[in-house]
Design a protein around this motif. Structure first.
Motif, PDB file in Angstrom:
ATOM      1  N   ARG A 111      66.261 -50.894  20.347  1.00 28.76           N
ATOM      2  CA  ARG A 111      65.624 -51.270  19.080  1.00 28.76           C
ATOM      3  C   ARG A 111      66.685 -51.603  18.034  1.00 28.76           C
ATOM      4  NH1 ARG A 111      63.850 -53.599  15.771  1.00 28.76           N
ATOM      5  NH2 ARG A 111      62.114 -53.253  14.351  1.00 28.76           N
ATOM      6  N   LEU A 115      67.364 -54.947  16.130  1.00 32.04           N
ATOM      7  CA  LEU A 115      67.411 -54.932  14.665  1.00 32.04           C
ATOM      8  C   LEU A 115      68.666 -55.644  14.165  1.00 32.04           C
ATOM      9  CD1 LEU A 115      66.428 -53.861  11.868  1.00 32.04           C
ATOM     10  CD2 LEU A 115      67.851 -51.863  12.276  1.00 32.04           C
ATOM     11  N   SER A 155      58.963 -62.441  16.473  1.00 30.53           N
ATOM     12  CA  SER A 155      58.309 -62.880  15.244  1.00 30.53           C
ATOM     13  C   SER A 155      59.259 -62.855  14.050  1.00 30.53           C
ATOM     14  CB  SER A 155      57.060 -62.051  14.968  1.00 30.53           C
ATOM     15  OG  SER A 155      57.375 -60.690  15.033  1.00 30.53           O
ATOM     16  N   GLN A 156      60.481 -62.400  14.276  1.00 33.13           N
ATOM     17  CA  GLN A 156      61.458 -62.450  13.181  1.00 33.13           C
ATOM     18  C   GLN A 156      62.418 -63.605  13.346  1.00 33.13           C
ATOM     19  OE1 GLN A 156      62.833 -58.411  13.623  1.00 33.13           O
ATOM     20  NE2 GLN A 156      62.085 -57.910  11.586  1.00 33.13           N
ATOM     21  N   ARG A 183      48.185 -57.497  18.086  1.00 32.35           N
ATOM     22  CA  ARG A 183      48.566 -57.780  16.702  1.00 32.35           C
ATOM     23  C   ARG A 183      49.953 -58.427  16.629  1.00 32.35           C
ATOM     24  NH1 ARG A 183      50.549 -55.189  12.233  1.00 32.35           N
ATOM     25  NH2 ARG A 183      51.377 -53.468  13.448  1.00 32.35           N
ATOM     26  N   LYS A 184      50.885 -57.864  17.371  1.00 29.75           N
ATOM     27  CA  LYS A 184      52.238 -58.404  17.333  1.00 29.75           C
ATOM     28  C   LYS A 184      52.301 -59.777  17.978  1.00 29.75           C
ATOM     29  CE  LYS A 184      54.828 -54.196  16.696  1.00 29.75           C
ATOM     30  NZ  LYS A 184      55.640 -54.547  15.532  1.00 29.75           N
ATOM     31  N   LEU A 187      51.242 -62.195  15.390  1.00 31.54           N
ATOM     32  CA  LEU A 187      52.321 -62.411  14.414  1.00 31.54           C
ATOM     33  C   LEU A 187      53.437 -63.267  15.012  1.00 31.54           C
ATOM     34  CD1 LEU A 187      52.480 -58.915  12.706  1.00 31.54           C
ATOM     35  CD2 LEU A 187      51.652 -61.055  11.711  1.00 31.54           C
ATOM     36  N   LYS A 191      54.771 -66.958  13.743  1.00 33.60           N
ATOM     37  CA  LYS A 191      56.157 -67.397  13.578  1.00 33.60           C
ATOM     38  C   LYS A 191      56.368 -68.741  14.288  1.00 33.60           C
ATOM     39  CE  LYS A 191      60.533 -66.986  12.619  1.00 33.60           C
ATOM     40  NZ  LYS A 191      61.007 -66.934  11.231  1.00 33.60           N
ATOM     41  N   HIS A 224      47.154 -64.431   8.444  1.00 36.88           N
ATOM     42  CA  HIS A 224      48.391 -65.094   8.029  1.00 36.88           C
ATOM     43  C   HIS A 224      48.415 -66.521   8.547  1.00 36.88           C
ATOM     44  CE1 HIS A 224      50.246 -61.600   6.235  1.00 36.88           C
ATOM     45  NE2 HIS A 224      49.839 -60.890   7.269  1.00 36.88           N
TER      46      HIS A 224
ATOM     47  N   HIS B 110      65.055 -49.775   8.176  1.00 34.55           N
ATOM     48  CA  HIS B 110      64.839 -51.175   8.534  1.00 34.55           C
ATOM     49  C   HIS B 110      63.675 -51.329   9.505  1.00 34.55           C
ATOM     50  CE1 HIS B 110      67.577 -53.999   6.736  1.00 34.55           C
ATOM     51  NE2 HIS B 110      68.587 -53.148   6.817  1.00 34.55           N
ATOM     52  N   ILE B 111      63.609 -50.427  10.453  1.00 34.60           N
ATOM     53  CA  ILE B 111      62.521 -50.523  11.444  1.00 34.60           C
ATOM     54  C   ILE B 111      61.173 -50.357  10.743  1.00 34.60           C
ATOM     55  CG2 ILE B 111      61.489 -49.361  13.448  1.00 34.60           C
ATOM     56  CD1 ILE B 111      64.413 -48.795  14.388  1.00 34.60           C
ATOM     57  N   ASP B 114      60.448 -53.488   8.826  1.00 35.35           N
ATOM     58  CA  ASP B 114      60.039 -54.580   9.724  1.00 35.35           C
ATOM     59  C   ASP B 114      58.570 -54.488  10.107  1.00 35.35           C
ATOM     60  OD1 ASP B 114      62.489 -55.682   9.675  1.00 35.35           O
ATOM     61  OD2 ASP B 114      63.137 -55.024  11.663  1.00 35.35           O
ATOM     62  N   LYS B 115      58.088 -53.269  10.120  1.00 37.46           N
ATOM     63  CA  LYS B 115      56.658 -53.098  10.438  1.00 37.46           C
ATOM     64  C   LYS B 115      55.798 -53.584   9.273  1.00 37.46           C
ATOM     65  CE  LYS B 115      56.913 -50.738  14.376  1.00 37.46           C
ATOM     66  NZ  LYS B 115      58.274 -51.250  14.615  1.00 37.46           N
ATOM     67  N   GLN B 118      57.001 -59.078   7.390  1.00 37.50           N
ATOM     68  CA  GLN B 118      57.601 -60.018   8.331  1.00 37.50           C
ATOM     69  C   GLN B 118      57.522 -61.414   7.749  1.00 37.50           C
ATOM     70  OE1 GLN B 118      55.990 -59.923  12.309  1.00 37.50           O
ATOM     71  NE2 GLN B 118      57.105 -58.041  12.783  1.00 37.50           N
ATOM     72  N   ASN B 119      58.584 -62.142   7.886  1.00 37.45           N
ATOM     73  CA  ASN B 119      58.617 -63.515   7.399  1.00 37.45           C
ATOM     74  C   ASN B 119      58.150 -63.628   5.950  1.00 37.45           C
ATOM     75  OD1 ASN B 119      59.483 -64.835   9.877  1.00 37.45           O
ATOM     76  ND2 ASN B 119      57.508 -64.112  10.657  1.00 37.45           N
ATOM     77  N   VAL B 123      52.567 -57.481   6.425  1.00 37.94           N
ATOM     78  CA  VAL B 123      51.785 -57.555   7.658  1.00 37.94           C
ATOM     79  C   VAL B 123      51.122 -56.232   8.023  1.00 37.94           C
ATOM     80  CG1 VAL B 123      53.040 -59.496   8.639  1.00 37.94           C
ATOM     81  CG2 VAL B 123      53.857 -57.176   9.055  1.00 37.94           C
TER      82      VAL B 123
END
Lengths: 1139, 144
Positions: A111, A115, A155-156, A183-184, A187, A191, A224, B110-111, B114-115, B118-119, B123
């Motif tokens: 992770r 990150l 998605s980042q 959900r992810k 997202l 992106k 979104h 940060h984690i 990030d949740k 986003q962008n 979210v």
């Protein structure tokens, strides 16, 4: 600090001590991360920081290269690298290791690897390609956490070209049983849509599925995408409106699980998102908008809790309501909501309120009106952000009438804060819009001030930026359509381009020269502008292209008939060809230096004395020459010239005023006795002089009179009479209170917005508005107070009646007050009387009594005619009219119909009763009457039922597209019993000025056992019914005069009587017939003001400036509304012809 | 849309920065210093929204710590202001009683962030859902 914050503070001990040294002791000394953080916290200078980080980076570099570094250590190293990058030191050598960590690490290490990748890299980095395989592997992993991490990083940050490699796997996840994965995945697809919209086109149907997902999180994520899609093409997604409305309804209704609540507000951010989507869907689409009205209202209603988040939702809701197709009821509620924001003592809410206002005034500038005073206060707010937002708001309501004041405010603001990017932006764009909007109506000193502002100041960065901004925006303006730009703006543009276009980096004076030349070719460019353009060209013609262009231009203009143009063209010609001379005359860098100007022209002294010696006539200033001409009684070709009527109050008073008028009107003012009276000598002189205008009218408007006297350069001429200048109204002579200043400011800022305008504000500042009556000239002030009371609408009937009888009795004021109740013929007759017998109120009082009595008996007669079957059986027939505004329902008795007037109207001036269509159905008689209220015209329709049976289902409808009609009867009319009278009240105001309008009426009713029936009638209303006097002082008049843009001039017939000056007689005639207010009469000139009832409130002003000139009355009308002068003039003409 | 989120202390040192729009690493310290200057100089009674260049700043102070969010003009300032608070509440829930957590757990902050964002979009705001994955990660990492 808000209470919420305070609560949080007490709840957050961990954050409180974040930077305390005590906490650092807990770290294990062996921890490298701990050491780094301790080091960073202890830093005292930038230099130390650099040293520390450089050392740290070197250590990291060494460690990552070591083969012995474990993944666990690598994780810590990455966090340290993130720290270094956060402080602005690149750690690019660690990027590859971040990817390695994501590949090889497990769980938390992985992770952190992801990150670090998302923090270090961006879409274009080639390193990212190395990540694709790892992501793909993790997406296909059976471990949910791995899948989650992969989707998060996708998605980042993800390379666009590699989307196809993972798209099918991501798509597959849309149907994953776990909500978090679905959900992810949504997202991630969002992106993809952002970076490569065409790659995901085929899965739009799957988005819809996500929207309908049973999990609110998945649904929220899909919003979104939809916000983006709908923003880009709302047409394609109209069918989703119902879904969105349903979702919002459910959210607002609290249908989501509790943990979606934030401080017990259901999913507030989701609500905001949905409201935004609805705004895009409903914009300019009535059908779609109608679907959402209910849920919007619900949102407004439910958001009642006093919490910031609630206000955030309300703000969004208000924005949506004002974006979608309007619905009056909602708009009203939303406007009320904005009001709460603006008035809130919480500064953040106030800011939001101003922002909301700024948004909504773009649809309807009138919405700013109820908040005028708050806006003015915000303009002086200590918080610069509030101030700036207020200016932004003002910028949106700029119109041709308030442009001057707003620009001055902007300039003031700019002077105060010259180093702010946003200020430059605001002022820059405002000036542009201001110039293009009101360039030609503004006073010349505005552009001058603006140019000085640009030119002044040291050559700081901000100044350069401001100038560059101006140059850039003007170049782009000139590249567009220029025909519509005002001349003044073109002049400003030419000057700025001439001075500062060298600031543009891609300096190409040829392009700018061509743009300028295009202006010259434009047919509607004035000669003045042309000379500015030529001036600019002279400064610009540096390169060969420009010189060639300049030559062309010169050839064309060196033969111009205009000497100035010819001279400019000559200058351009010579300077463009002689570079050396040009460099000397117009040095590129020295333009900002101030030139010494020899204003006395001393270098000409020798020449002048020679000429004088040779017998030449001494020089006379243009003003002197003109005066000489006037004395020679030469013709003046300009009847009005540039003069402004109010300048008269200080400049021209003729002695003949003394005979006709009571001395109370004009006070003696010895201080002013020498004032500018050269203008009025020679009794019959009707010429108006132009001098003194500049001195009376400064850039702030009307300057104090005293000053103008001191400044007057011409020697005073003694007048035979000391009687000179009218006393200034108290509001002018007193030191203005801050409040009043603010109101004045408000009046000038909000002028031209809707029906409330400067006038209404001025009116409010006065304790008791005195409409319908002129200032008592010799009369008792007590009577005038009482009579003005009588215009108050909330008086009991008894008092009113008392007053009425009082008025009818014997006072002057009664006659004034009652003037409008009489017919035009009576009025004019009375006016004549009045003008002949100032100060003999008894005569008029009697006359009024006779007139009123006459009309009463007339009415009685009429009632007798329409009520032939009247019987005396009803004991209630003598009931007094109810003192409330509901229509009085009662049996007609002996009393005339006028006794059915609601009490609060009975004291007011009114017209006589006009029968309407009584012939259609003899058992039903209709008649109408106008009551002149101060703020509206009330039309009363009397419905008289002459039969024994009750009329049912009564409905009266008045229509006229030129009028705004609203029913003020308390309860809607349903039935009228036998032998009774019902009165319907409607207030009527004009939408726009017109000479005469026809009001169409339709009364539908039903007799017992009968068919529904209807009676039609029409009633004609003339402009004069809607005119009310406008009580302003001379000074206010002057200010308003300047700010109004529509004017009209016309000569009218003078009324001559034996006893009065023609001017006074004429103005009195106009006053009594049209309800005008005579502000001032000075010599052969008079100023008159009135207002037209329009919309709610006090209406649109119209100012008249009248001057006797060769046996006619030269009238000059000005108003902010274009139609008003025309229509009013028609009535003036008519009134004077009838006299 | 959200352009960046900063956590800064009163001395102006950046504790956390996250950019949602690309800004060169070299330029970040200047931007941050400028932004912090703009917010720190404001009085308590002044409003929490500042205009900065072509975007806006929403800031909120928690004792010595400032959280500053750069947003575009179309964003709802007050909702961002509350989002900051929601973020702080989540942090508080996760790091219940340990000092300097934010600094020493930069990765975890940060984690969490990030949740939530986003962008540049919010979210997730549901606290349980924000923390669930992180708690799972922690559990799996325990045995180490």
């Amino acid at each position: 600090m808000s209470d919420v914050v305070e609560k949080t503070l007490s709840a957050l001990p961990s954050l409180l001590s974040l930077d305390s040294q005590a906490g650092a002791g807990k770290l294990s000394p062996s921890s490298k991360l701990g050491n780094l953080i301790k080091g960073i916290t202890e830093l005292t200078s930038k230099h130390e920081e650099e040293k520390l980080i450089k050392k740290e980076l070197a250590a990291i570099k060494e460690q990552v290269a070591s083969p012995n570094t474990s993944m666990r250590q690598m994780k810590e190293i990455m966090v340290r690298a993130i720290y270094c990058e956060m402080l602005g030191y690149q750690a690019s050598f660690s990027y590859i290791h971040a990817i390695k960590l994501a590949q090889q690490g497990s769980v938390l290490e992985k992770r952190v690897g992801y990150l670090a990748v998302s923090l270090f890299l961006n879409e274009t980095d080639e390193f990212l390609l190395l990540l694709v395989n790892t992501v793909l592997k993790d997406l296909q992993s059976t471990n949910l956490i791995d899948v989650c991490m992969a989707l998060t990083v996708v998605s980042q940050v993800f390379p666009r070209d590699m989307i196809p490699a993972i798209l099918p796997v991501v798509e597959e996840k849309l149907t994953h049983p776990k909500e978090i994965i679905r959900r992810k995945a949504v997202l991630a697809l969002y992106k993809f849509y952002l970076i490569a919209p065409n790659q995901v086109q085929h899965i739009h149907s799957k988005f819809r599925k996500a929207l309908c997902d049973k999990d609110p999180g998945v649904m929220a994520a899909s919003l979104h995408i939809y916000l983006q899609l709908i923003k880009e093409s709302p047409e394609s997604y109209k069918d989703l409106t119902v879904s969105m409305v349903t979702i919002l309804g459910q959210v607002v209704g609290g249908k989501l699980p509790m943990d979606f609540n934030y401080h017990s507000i259901p999913a507030p951010w989701l609500q905001i998102q949905l409201l935004r989507i609805l705004a895009y869907l409903g914009k300019e689409d009535q059908g779609t908008s109608e679907l959402m009205y209910d849920v919007l209202e619900d949102s407004l209603r439910r958001a009642e809790m006093n919490h910031n988040m609630t206000y955030a939702i309300l703000f969004e809701c208000v924005k949506t309501i004002f974006t979608v197709h309007p619905k009056a009821q909602l708009l009203e509620k939303a406007a009320e909501c904005i009001g709460n924001f603006v008035l809130s003592p919480k500064i953040n809410l106030k800011y939001l309120g101003l922002k909301a206002l700024t948004y909504v005034v773009q649809q309807d500038a009138n919405l700013a009106l109820p908040h005028q005073m708050t806006i003015i206060e915000c303009l002086d707010h200590s918080d610069i952000i509030i101030k700036r937002e207020t200016l932004e708001l003002l910028f949106r309501i700029t119109n041709a009438q308030n442009v001057t004041v707003i620009v001055e405010k902007m300039l003031e603001f700019l002077r105060m804060t010259s180093d702010d990017y946003s200020t430059i932006d605001l002022v820059g764009k405002t000036m542009n819009s201001v110039f293009s909007l009101g360039g030609d109506v503004m006073q010349p000193d505005i552009p001058n001030n603006f140019l000085r502002l640009l030119a002044d100041g040291v050559d700081s960065v901000e100044d350069r930026r401001m100038r560059l901004f101006a140059v850039d925006s003007y170049v782009s303006l000139l590249q567009g359509e220029t025909a519509q730009l005002p001349q003044r703006f073109l002049q400003v543009i030419s000057w700025v381009l001439g001075e500062y276009s060298h600031l543009r980096e891609e300096q190409d004076s040829g392009t700018i020269m061509r743009l300028l030349a295009r202006l010259l070719d434009q047919r509607n460019t004035s000669t003045e502008t042309r000379s500015w353009v030529l001036g600019a060209m002279t400064k610009l013609c540096s390169n060969p292209v420009s010189v060639a262009l300049a030559r062309d231009v010169c050839e064309r203009y060196s033969g111009s008939l205009n000497t100035v143009l010819r001279q400019r063209a000559q200058e351009l010609m010579i300077l463009s060809q002689d570079t050396e001379l040009r460099a000397r005359v117009l040095p590129a860098e020295g333009r900002l230096e101030h030139l010494e100007v020899d204003s006395s022209l001393s270098f000409l002294d020798g020449y002048v004395s020679e000429a004088l010696a040779a017998g030449a006539a001494p020089y006379k200033s243009p003003h002197q020459r003109q005066e000489d001409l006037a004395q020679e009684k030469a013709l003046t070709l300009e009847p009005y010239g540039l003069s402004l009527p109010v300048s008269l109050s200080s400049c021209s008073v003729t002695d003949r005023l003394t005979d006709g008028l009571s001395p109370t009107l004009l006070s003696m003012s010895s201080g002013l006795s020498g004032n500018g009276t050269e203008l009025s000598h020679g009794g019959g002189s009707t010429t108006l002089k132009l001098d003194g205008v500049k001195r009376v009218w400064g850039k702030e408007g009307y300057l104090a009179q005293q000053q103008s006297v001191e400044d007057a350069p011409t020697p005073p001429v003694q007048l035979p009479s000391p009687l000179l200048s009218p006393q200034r109204p108290p509001s002018q002579t007193q030191t203005p209170e801050p409040d009043q200043e603010k109101q004045q400011l408000a009046s000038s800022l909000f002028v031209g917005l809707g029906s409330h305008n400067s006038v209404c504000l001025m009116g409010r500042a006065e304790p008791a508005p005195q409409h319908f009556r002129r200032k008592p000239r010799g009369g008792s002030s007590g009577a005038s107070e009482r009579s003005s009371d009588s215009s108050h609408s909330s008086r009991s009937a008894a008092v009113d009646n008392l007053l009425l009888s009082n008025l009818l009795d014997s006072t002057t004021v009664a006659s004034e007050g009652g003037a409008t109740t009489t017919t035009p013929q009576q009025t004019s007759q009375r006016t004549l009387d009045h003008t002949t017998s100032n100060g003999s109120p008894h005569v008029e009082g009697k006359e009024e009594g006779v007139a009123a009595g006459g009309s009463l008996s007339l009415i009685r007669g009429m009632v007798a005619v329409v009520l032939p079957t009247h019987t005396e059986t009803d004991p209630q027939s003598d009931l007094h009219p109810a003192p409330h505004p509901a229509p009085a329902l009662e049996r007609p008795g002996d009393l005339p119909l006028t006794s059915h007037l609601p009490a609060e109207l009975s004291g007011l001036a009114r017209s006589e009763l006009t029968p309407l269509c009584s012939d259609q159905d003899p058992s039903l008689a209709l008649s109408a009457c106008r009551v002149y209220k101060e703020d509206a015209l009330v039309v009363l329709v009397f419905i008289v039922n002459n039969t024994n049976s009750t009329l049912h289902q009564m409905a009266l409808q008045l229509t006229c597209k030129e009028l705004e009609i609203s029913c003020i009867s308390g309860s809607p009319l349903k039935e009228v019993k036998g032998h009774s009278v019902s009165v319907c009240l409607h207030t009527v105001v004009m939408k726009r000025a017109s000479v005469q309008v026809e009001l169409a009426g339709l009364l539908s009713y039903q007799r017992p056992l009968g068919q529904p029936q209807a009676a039609q009638f029409s009633l004609s209303l003339s402009l004069k019914h809607f005119i009310r006097p406008l009580t302003v002082s001379t000074g206010e008049y002057g200010k308003m005069w300047l700010s109004f843009s529509h004017d009209l001039k016309q000569n009218l017939r003078l009324v001559t009587t034996e006893h009065q000056e023609p001017l006074t007689a004429t103005l009195d005639a106009l006053k009594s017939k049209l309800h005008l207010h005579i502000v001032d009469i000075i010599g052969s000139e008079g100023i008159v003001a009135c207002r037209l009832l329009q919309g709610e409130g006090h209406g649109q002003p119209c100012l008249l400036h009248c001057r006797v000139h060769a046996n006619t009355l030269a009238v000059w009308l000005r108003s902010p509304v274009p139609e008003l002068p025309d229509s009013l003039l028609y009535h003036c003409q008519k009134a004077l012809t009838e006299t | 849309m959200i352009k960046f989120l900063l956590m800064v202390n009163k001395q102006g040192q950046t504790r956390l920065s996250k950019y949602y729009e690309r800004v060169d690493i070299g330029k970040r310290p200047f931007l941050e210093a400028d932004v912090v200057k703009g917010c720190l100089s404001r009085k308590k009674e002044e409003c929490s929204f500042v205009e900065y260049k072509d975007f806006k700043l929403v800031y909120r102070q928690y004792a010595a710590l400032f959280i500053v969010v750069g947003i575009s003009d179309t964003e709802n300032e007050l909702s961002i202001y509350e989002m900051v608070h929601n973020f702080v509440e989540v942090l508080d829930k996760y790091f219940s009683h340990s000092e300097l957590d934010i600094m020493f757990n930069l990765d975890k902050v940060h984690i969490i962030l990030d949740k939530m964002i986003q962008n540049g979009h919010i979210v997730e705001t549901n606290k349980n859902r924000i923390l669930a994955p992180l708690l799972a990660l922690d559990q799996m990492s325990e045995p180490h």
